[in-house]
Design a protein around this motif. Sequence first.
Motif, PDB file in Angstrom:
ATOM      1  N   GLN A  18       1.201  -1.237  -0.018  1.00  0.00           N
ATOM      2  CA  GLN A  18      -0.009   0.179  -0.052  1.00  0.00           C
ATOM      3  C   GLN A  18       0.879   1.189   0.032  1.00  0.00           C
ATOM      4  N   GLU A  20       0.786   4.390   0.732  1.00  0.00           N
ATOM      5  CA  GLU A  20       0.932   5.492   1.776  1.00  0.00           C
ATOM      6  C   GLU A  20       1.864   4.938   2.992  1.00  0.00           C
ATOM      7  N   GLY A  21       1.576   3.512   2.996  1.00  0.00           N
ATOM      8  CA  GLY A  21       2.572   2.849   4.249  1.00  0.00           C
ATOM      9  C   GLY A  21       3.971   2.240   3.571  1.00  0.00           C
ATOM     10  N   ALA A  22       4.326   2.417   2.467  1.00  0.00           N
ATOM     11  CA  ALA A  22       5.327   1.971   1.834  1.00  0.00           C
ATOM     12  C   ALA A  22       6.677   3.070   1.421  1.00  0.00           C
ATOM     13  N   THR A  63      -3.187   7.704   7.055  1.00  0.00           N
ATOM     14  CA  THR A  63      -3.042   7.711   5.635  1.00  0.00           C
ATOM     15  C   THR A  63      -3.330   8.703   4.943  1.00  0.00           C
ATOM     16  N   ARG A 246       0.951  -6.900  10.195  1.00  0.00           N
ATOM     17  CA  ARG A 246      -0.303  -6.410  10.039  1.00  0.00           C
ATOM     18  C   ARG A 246      -1.326  -6.820  10.899  1.00  0.00           C
ATOM     19  N   ASP A 276       2.111  -5.072   3.127  1.00  0.00           N
ATOM     20  CA  ASP A 276       0.933  -4.059   3.105  1.00  0.00           C
ATOM     21  C   ASP A 276       1.551  -2.531   3.203  1.00  0.00           C
ATOM     22  N   MET A 277       2.114  -2.387   4.536  1.00  0.00           N
ATOM     23  CA  MET A 277       2.521  -1.024   4.666  1.00  0.00           C
ATOM     24  C   MET A 277       3.878  -1.308   5.665  1.00  0.00           C
ATOM     25  N   LEU A 280       4.927   1.511   8.142  1.00  0.00           N
ATOM     26  CA  LEU A 280       4.233   1.860   9.308  1.00  0.00           C
ATOM     27  C   LEU A 280       4.049   0.570  10.184  1.00  0.00           C
TER      28      LEU A 280
END
Length: 346
Positions: A18, A20-22, A63, A246, A276-277, A280
Amino acid sequence: MSVEAYIRALPKVELNLQFEGAVPRETMLMFADQNDMRDEIKRFDRWVEQYKKPDFKKLDELTDMLRSWIRWGDDLTRAIYDIGVQLSKDNVRYAEVAINPLAFVSNEFTFDTFLESLNDGRDRVERAWGVQMRWIMTIPRSDARRADDVARWATSATGKKGGIVGITLSGYDKIISLDQFDRAYGIAVKKEISRSARLSPKDDIDEAIDLLALESVIDAWGLIESPQTVEAMKEHNVSLNLGLARAKAYGWINKPADMPVAELLAAGLTLTIGTDMPILFDTTLSGEYMALIDNDMVTVEDVEALIENSLENCHLPEDDRDALKAVFMVENEVLRAEHLEVEADE
């Protein structure tokens, strides 16, 4: 070669990343400084603290805030490039990145300039680091009224030419009925791009798979307790993507052993692992695999099979996927020989 060194050296595929979390934290904070977010956003320092130590119950708010720090095409290009650098450090050779176009197209970008910025970053990453990237367009459950727009963009000639390979449904809001997305997913079926969705324990997994013609499911906790659903997923070739970091962050499991990886593999389900992220959740794909091994949930051979599952289920054109498979096969044989040689010496 130790087990950890072997896992880290293996070439990998990431199917659940994802945007925003990468993006690395230092990159996002640089955007905030350059775009004067401190002056524009109330309690900016609190957002920075939450970014450094996320409250996972308020992750959607975070996010949303992070996306607002990206204002220009150059920002988006730099973000993609820096994601690619992080992937290369973990020897990820191919990644599918999920990103919400509605968050950008409605602000400083047209769809064309949005895609151009993504692909500028992608091209630079591939030239510099050999990492291939493709795009999954995210449809938020909270914005069902614009789901068709996302599907049309994703399936347009411009979208397909620009590396878009699928759509995904994000969020776990049970209030929003899944049937509000059936037309968007119908467009994706007709135009032959991939279809995935995040599903929570509150969702009817069988209904979601049937209604949205899903090819991949993300999370879907409680799945192992429904053998009928597992069999239906196997029959329709629907894969499942999980991530240990996660699951712990969201409080879905209390300890690693609560994640039924071994049971799902034994049931014959096509399972893939994703970060995923990763920024975060403080993880990497190698870290995910090692956590599974360290907690006696899988063997090294299982990890090899999980990586192969990701490779088989990626959405590169067939010729490109076959070429990547050939590279993986050669490198894996060399690494496996080195690893077995060390094991024999020990």
